[in-house]
Design an enzyme around this catalytic site. Structure first.
Site, PDB file in Angstrom:
ATOM      1  N   ARG B 114       0.540  -1.341   0.023  1.00  0.00           N
ATOM      2  CA  ARG B 114       0.160  -0.100   0.052  1.00  0.00           C
ATOM      3  C   ARG B 114       0.882   1.446  -0.053  1.00  0.00           C
ATOM      4  O   ARG B 114       0.350   2.124   0.423  1.00  0.00           O
ATOM      5  CB  ARG B 114      -0.920   0.096   1.121  1.00  0.00           C
ATOM      6  CG  ARG B 114      -1.943  -1.212   1.144  1.00  0.00           C
ATOM      7  CD  ARG B 114      -3.162  -1.027   1.830  1.00  0.00           C
ATOM      8  NE  ARG B 114      -4.151  -2.001   1.894  1.00  0.00           N
ATOM      9  CZ  ARG B 114      -4.157  -2.907   2.728  1.00  0.00           C
ATOM     10  NH1 ARG B 114      -3.423  -2.989   3.690  1.00  0.00           N
ATOM     11  NH2 ARG B 114      -5.050  -4.079   2.625  1.00  0.00           N
ATOM     12  N   LYS B 136       2.887  11.059 -12.452  1.00  0.00           N
ATOM     13  CA  LYS B 136       2.154  10.261 -13.155  1.00  0.00           C
ATOM     14  C   LYS B 136       2.768   8.779 -13.172  1.00  0.00           C
ATOM     15  O   LYS B 136       4.231   8.874 -13.628  1.00  0.00           O
ATOM     16  CB  LYS B 136       1.971  10.507 -14.478  1.00  0.00           C
ATOM     17  CG  LYS B 136       0.736  11.605 -14.553  1.00  0.00           C
ATOM     18  CD  LYS B 136       0.196  11.606 -16.142  1.00  0.00           C
ATOM     19  CE  LYS B 136      -0.719  12.824 -16.303  1.00  0.00           C
ATOM     20  NZ  LYS B 136      -1.306  12.883 -17.580  1.00  0.00           N
ATOM     21  N   GLU B 178       9.482  16.674 -26.427  1.00  0.00           N
ATOM     22  CA  GLU B 178       8.601  17.121 -25.096  1.00  0.00           C
ATOM     23  C   GLU B 178       9.070  18.617 -24.813  1.00  0.00           C
ATOM     24  O   GLU B 178       8.161  19.568 -24.515  1.00  0.00           O
ATOM     25  CB  GLU B 178       8.790  16.240 -24.038  1.00  0.00           C
ATOM     26  CG  GLU B 178       8.110  14.792 -24.055  1.00  0.00           C
ATOM     27  CD  GLU B 178       6.471  14.811 -24.167  1.00  0.00           C
ATOM     28  OE1 GLU B 178       5.995  16.069 -23.595  1.00  0.00           O
ATOM     29  OE2 GLU B 178       6.146  14.069 -23.957  1.00  0.00           O
ATOM     30  N   LYS B 213       6.931  22.640 -17.025  1.00  0.00           N
ATOM     31  CA  LYS B 213       5.940  21.806 -16.446  1.00  0.00           C
ATOM     32  C   LYS B 213       5.518  21.806 -15.027  1.00  0.00           C
ATOM     33  O   LYS B 213       4.278  21.493 -14.738  1.00  0.00           O
ATOM     34  CB  LYS B 213       6.611  20.089 -16.984  1.00  0.00           C
ATOM     35  CG  LYS B 213       5.702  19.073 -16.412  1.00  0.00           C
ATOM     36  CD  LYS B 213       5.971  17.746 -17.054  1.00  0.00           C
ATOM     37  CE  LYS B 213       4.783  16.619 -16.552  1.00  0.00           C
ATOM     38  NZ  LYS B 213       5.313  15.148 -17.140  1.00  0.00           N
ATOM     39  N   GLU B 223      -5.098  16.841 -12.742  1.00  0.00           N
ATOM     40  CA  GLU B 223      -5.473  16.935 -14.016  1.00  0.00           C
ATOM     41  C   GLU B 223      -6.874  17.334 -14.224  1.00  0.00           C
ATOM     42  O   GLU B 223      -7.547  16.497 -15.090  1.00  0.00           O
ATOM     43  CB  GLU B 223      -4.868  15.811 -15.179  1.00  0.00           C
ATOM     44  CG  GLU B 223      -5.012  16.259 -16.509  1.00  0.00           C
ATOM     45  CD  GLU B 223      -4.015  15.157 -17.350  1.00  0.00           C
ATOM     46  OE1 GLU B 223      -3.048  14.688 -16.924  1.00  0.00           O
ATOM     47  OE2 GLU B 223      -4.850  14.548 -18.331  1.00  0.00           O
ATOM     48  N   ARG B 227      -3.914  21.291 -16.266  1.00  0.00           N
ATOM     49  CA  ARG B 227      -2.549  20.406 -16.506  1.00  0.00           C
ATOM     50  C   ARG B 227      -3.047  19.483 -17.960  1.00  0.00           C
ATOM     51  O   ARG B 227      -2.025  19.022 -18.394  1.00  0.00           O
ATOM     52  CB  ARG B 227      -2.523  19.252 -15.426  1.00  0.00           C
ATOM     53  CG  ARG B 227      -1.495  18.272 -15.551  1.00  0.00           C
ATOM     54  CD  ARG B 227      -1.308  17.381 -14.429  1.00  0.00           C
ATOM     55  NE  ARG B 227      -0.183  16.525 -14.687  1.00  0.00           N
ATOM     56  CZ  ARG B 227       0.180  15.785 -13.935  1.00  0.00           C
ATOM     57  NH1 ARG B 227       0.049  15.824 -12.659  1.00  0.00           N
ATOM     58  NH2 ARG B 227       1.188  14.816 -14.442  1.00  0.00           N
ATOM     59  N   ASN B 231      -0.882  17.475 -22.356  1.00  0.00           N
ATOM     60  CA  ASN B 231      -1.218  16.447 -23.348  1.00  0.00           C
ATOM     61  C   ASN B 231      -1.453  16.957 -24.929  1.00  0.00           C
ATOM     62  O   ASN B 231      -1.851  16.308 -25.517  1.00  0.00           O
ATOM     63  CB  ASN B 231      -2.758  16.072 -23.135  1.00  0.00           C
ATOM     64  CG  ASN B 231      -2.583  15.305 -21.795  1.00  0.00           C
ATOM     65  OD1 ASN B 231      -1.703  14.434 -21.378  1.00  0.00           O
ATOM     66  ND2 ASN B 231      -3.906  15.573 -21.098  1.00  0.00           N
ATOM     67  N   HIS B 234      -0.687  14.765 -27.612  1.00  0.00           N
ATOM     68  CA  HIS B 234      -0.395  13.338 -27.174  1.00  0.00           C
ATOM     69  C   HIS B 234      -1.777  12.468 -27.575  1.00  0.00           C
ATOM     70  O   HIS B 234      -1.748  11.315 -27.481  1.00  0.00           O
ATOM     71  CB  HIS B 234      -0.441  13.363 -25.667  1.00  0.00           C
ATOM     72  CG  HIS B 234       1.052  13.486 -25.207  1.00  0.00           C
ATOM     73  ND1 HIS B 234       1.717  14.696 -25.613  1.00  0.00           N
ATOM     74  CD2 HIS B 234       1.945  12.753 -24.546  1.00  0.00           C
ATOM     75  CE1 HIS B 234       2.745  14.503 -25.135  1.00  0.00           C
ATOM     76  NE2 HIS B 234       3.036  13.505 -24.397  1.00  0.00           N
ATOM     77  N   HIS B 238      -0.344   9.384 -28.920  1.00  0.00           N
ATOM     78  CA  HIS B 238      -0.661   8.176 -28.183  1.00  0.00           C
ATOM     79  C   HIS B 238      -1.247   6.961 -29.091  1.00  0.00           C
ATOM     80  O   HIS B 238      -0.748   5.946 -29.031  1.00  0.00           O
ATOM     81  CB  HIS B 238      -1.381   8.257 -27.019  1.00  0.00           C
ATOM     82  CG  HIS B 238      -0.615   8.361 -25.743  1.00  0.00           C
ATOM     83  ND1 HIS B 238      -1.146   8.856 -24.465  1.00  0.00           N
ATOM     84  CD2 HIS B 238       0.782   8.642 -25.492  1.00  0.00           C
ATOM     85  CE1 HIS B 238      -0.213   9.214 -23.624  1.00  0.00           C
ATOM     86  NE2 HIS B 238       0.890   8.938 -24.170  1.00  0.00           N
ATOM     87  N   HIS B 255       8.626   7.631 -28.154  1.00  0.00           N
ATOM     88  CA  HIS B 255       7.306   8.314 -27.755  1.00  0.00           C
ATOM     89  C   HIS B 255       7.455   9.703 -28.286  1.00  0.00           C
ATOM     90  O   HIS B 255       6.544  10.527 -28.819  1.00  0.00           O
ATOM     91  CB  HIS B 255       7.565   8.471 -26.223  1.00  0.00           C
ATOM     92  CG  HIS B 255       6.501   9.539 -25.593  1.00  0.00           C
ATOM     93  ND1 HIS B 255       5.218   8.997 -25.262  1.00  0.00           N
ATOM     94  CD2 HIS B 255       6.636  10.617 -25.045  1.00  0.00           C
ATOM     95  CE1 HIS B 255       4.515  10.290 -25.083  1.00  0.00           C
ATOM     96  NE2 HIS B 255       5.135  11.020 -24.742  1.00  0.00           N
TER      97      HIS B 255
END
Lengths: 351, 351
Positions: B114, B136, B178, B213, B223, B227, B231, B234, B238, B255
């Site tokens: 946990r 993330k 990026e 960032k 997000e 935020r 993206n 993306h 993606h 990427h």
């Protein structure tokens, strides 16, 4: 019964629960409503939900029943199902079942697309009084219980005491063990009330157990201190449960049955180390053995179980820390226990 | 270079990073220090860590290199390794590698028992400017990227620019994409500076990208709003990346290479829908095609990629929301895009 509102989420009972759920779903525009069930709750517990079915509600996602399926592999099935059914970040998951469904479903929701909302609807006494509050989610890794998980609160917990009417006595007793634990660690008066109950009376004490657990969890949500008290009986109890789960030739132990043994053993440690009287120790043993059949252990069983302890998640720096009792109704945490006492404790249980 | 302290964690550079790590580990009595690496970083990047090896430090846990291994199955291997090596709740995990290692390692740490602490040590330009901040974590589910994860901050991020010296040009370019994105969504002046750089100059701009960032993430860690700007490129990027990953007959796209295409396509959508000028669109296309080889798409490829979009995690209620540009340096979120424009965007890229 009155609803319990804590900082993290709301707990509602019976008819109020149905209304609260309907209102919550109306107020929050979820893109889809998913229902996670196991084979049993799929058959027996969908009734109260017939009215919440809307265009957003998908057919239930069904997992196999039993602790043995509380695995990452089952999580992958549920993540895949959510994904294939078009689940997105504005979806919500209702977990309808015992602790396996609420623990696993809570973990799946907390990690699907980095977290969606979820609601727990516990259907067993054990899940109502234990899994329903606290936000512990997770699954087992091999024989090691709850090795993978997060702490994350459901948006709401709904308790329908009518579900208890379909439960077998053994399942009821399993939840009763956690209720007895609440008395042992926090409230001698509650313990004294509980030990006189019949099974048919358990359900009228669900709220009292939830309030005790809730009080502890709110003081310490991430288990840095006082929350550890809830682990009384669980350090040895979990090791016993894991061992019996791994050995199919052994009788299957329900969670409450395992921690009932754990509470006798840790009661013995409490008498040896933290001043609990012999009289209270004997009382604890008598109450648990009156309610749960005595389980046989060979010396080999005991040796292996003691080895398993070193993997328990509550260990730190190689020491094994226990929650022990000073007396019935008062627990203390972080007590280090010499290894040789474990065998003595088992001997006391067996004698 | 100065350290960046944000509310969630500290980012340190170079020699300061080594000192900060040593001090942090001295101050915090972790029971064990685990190092997660992939096959590459195990060979080439252990140097700066030779001094932190202590009795608490276990030998590195090694995973296979590449996005294809960013799976739950690899997580199970790492959870098992942590468990077998005696990891407990007071252990810490250092993730030493590119985005696969930091994303996967962050998720494994966030869920092991946990949640245990973790530190990210990004070794690629992409991971330094992107994965190093924001919290993330996660892994892919089949072809769907980052379907399973949580948002959780590392305790510390350590940037050693010397790692870039061993990177291939293609890897450097992937991170550069990026950085260009940071200019496009937030700072035209930064974009203008970046487009004139040689590869050897990238590393002196890492901190500027991190600050952009970081500024965005601190305003909106989970997000909900601003935020989402990160993206840009993306949503289509993606989908393209997933498609190429799933088809081994296709060239593998890094990427940055995929989102470079995504930024041209979403630049086209920005020109059509949110007022970005034709001149700026042409400039964006020119910069990306100067730095990244043009990739071929058949009509069938394009159709499948558009289908994949409906699984993108940024969707909600079945709509596809895009981040688009009003002009270079200014982005807006939650723009709904008519389906027919996707094919036009690809046609603009291909022409």
């Amino acid at each position: 019964m009155e609803s319990v509102i804590n900082t993290a989420h709301e707990i509602h009972f019976g008819e109020l629960a149905k209304a609260a759920l309907q209102q919550y779903l109306n107020q929050n525009q979820y893109s889809k409503i998913f229902l996670l069930v196991d084979e049993n709750t799929n058959k027996h517990c969908l009734g109260p939900f017939s009215k919440i079915y809307t265009d957003q509600t998908e057919r239930p996602i069904v997992i196999k029943t039993g602790e043995i399926n509380k695995t990452i592999s089952t999580c992958v099935d549920v993540w895949d199902a959510l994904s294939n059914l078009g689940g997105d970040r504005k979806s919500i998951l209702l977990n309808l079942g015992g602790g396996v469904v609420t623990d696993l479903g809570g973990f799946v929701a907390s990690t699907f697309k980095r977290g969606i909302d979820f609601i727990n609807v516990p259907t067993t006494l054990l899940a109502m009084v234990d899994a329903s509050v606290g936000g512990k989610t997770g699954v087992d890794l091999g024989v090691l219980k709850n090795q993978v998980g997060v702490i994350n609160q459901p948006k709401m917990v709904l308790i329908f005491p009518e579900f208890l009417e379909t439960l077998e006595e053994r399942q009821l007793k399993s939840g009763y063990a956690e209720m007895l634990k609440h008395g042992l660690i926090a409230d001698k008066h509650y313990w004294n009330k509980l030990v006189q109950l019949n099974e048919s009376d358990y359900k009228s004490h669900i709220q009292e157990s939830i309030l005790i657990k809730n009080g502890v969890v709110e003081q310490d949500p991430t288990e840095q201190g006082v929350r550890k008290k809830l682990n009384f009986g669980h350090t040895l109890g979990h090791a016993i449960e894991s061992y019996f789960l791994e050995h199919p030739d052994k009788k299957t132990l329900l969670h409450g049955e395992a921690i009932a043994i754990g509470m006798i053993l840790e009661g013995y440690l409490s008498h040896q180390l933290t001043g609990m009287s012999r009289i209270e120790l004997e009382e604890i043993k008598k109450v648990f053995l009156n309610n749960y059949d005595k389980v046989s252990f060979t010396q080999e069983d005991i040796n292996i179980i003691i080895d398993l302890l070193k993997h328990d998640k509550k260990n730190s720096h190689g020491n094994i820390n226990f929650v022990l009792l000073e007396e019935i109704g008062s627990a203390i945490t972080d007590v280090k226990v010499p290894f040789n006492l474990f065998k003595e404790a088992f001997a006391y249980y067996i004698e």
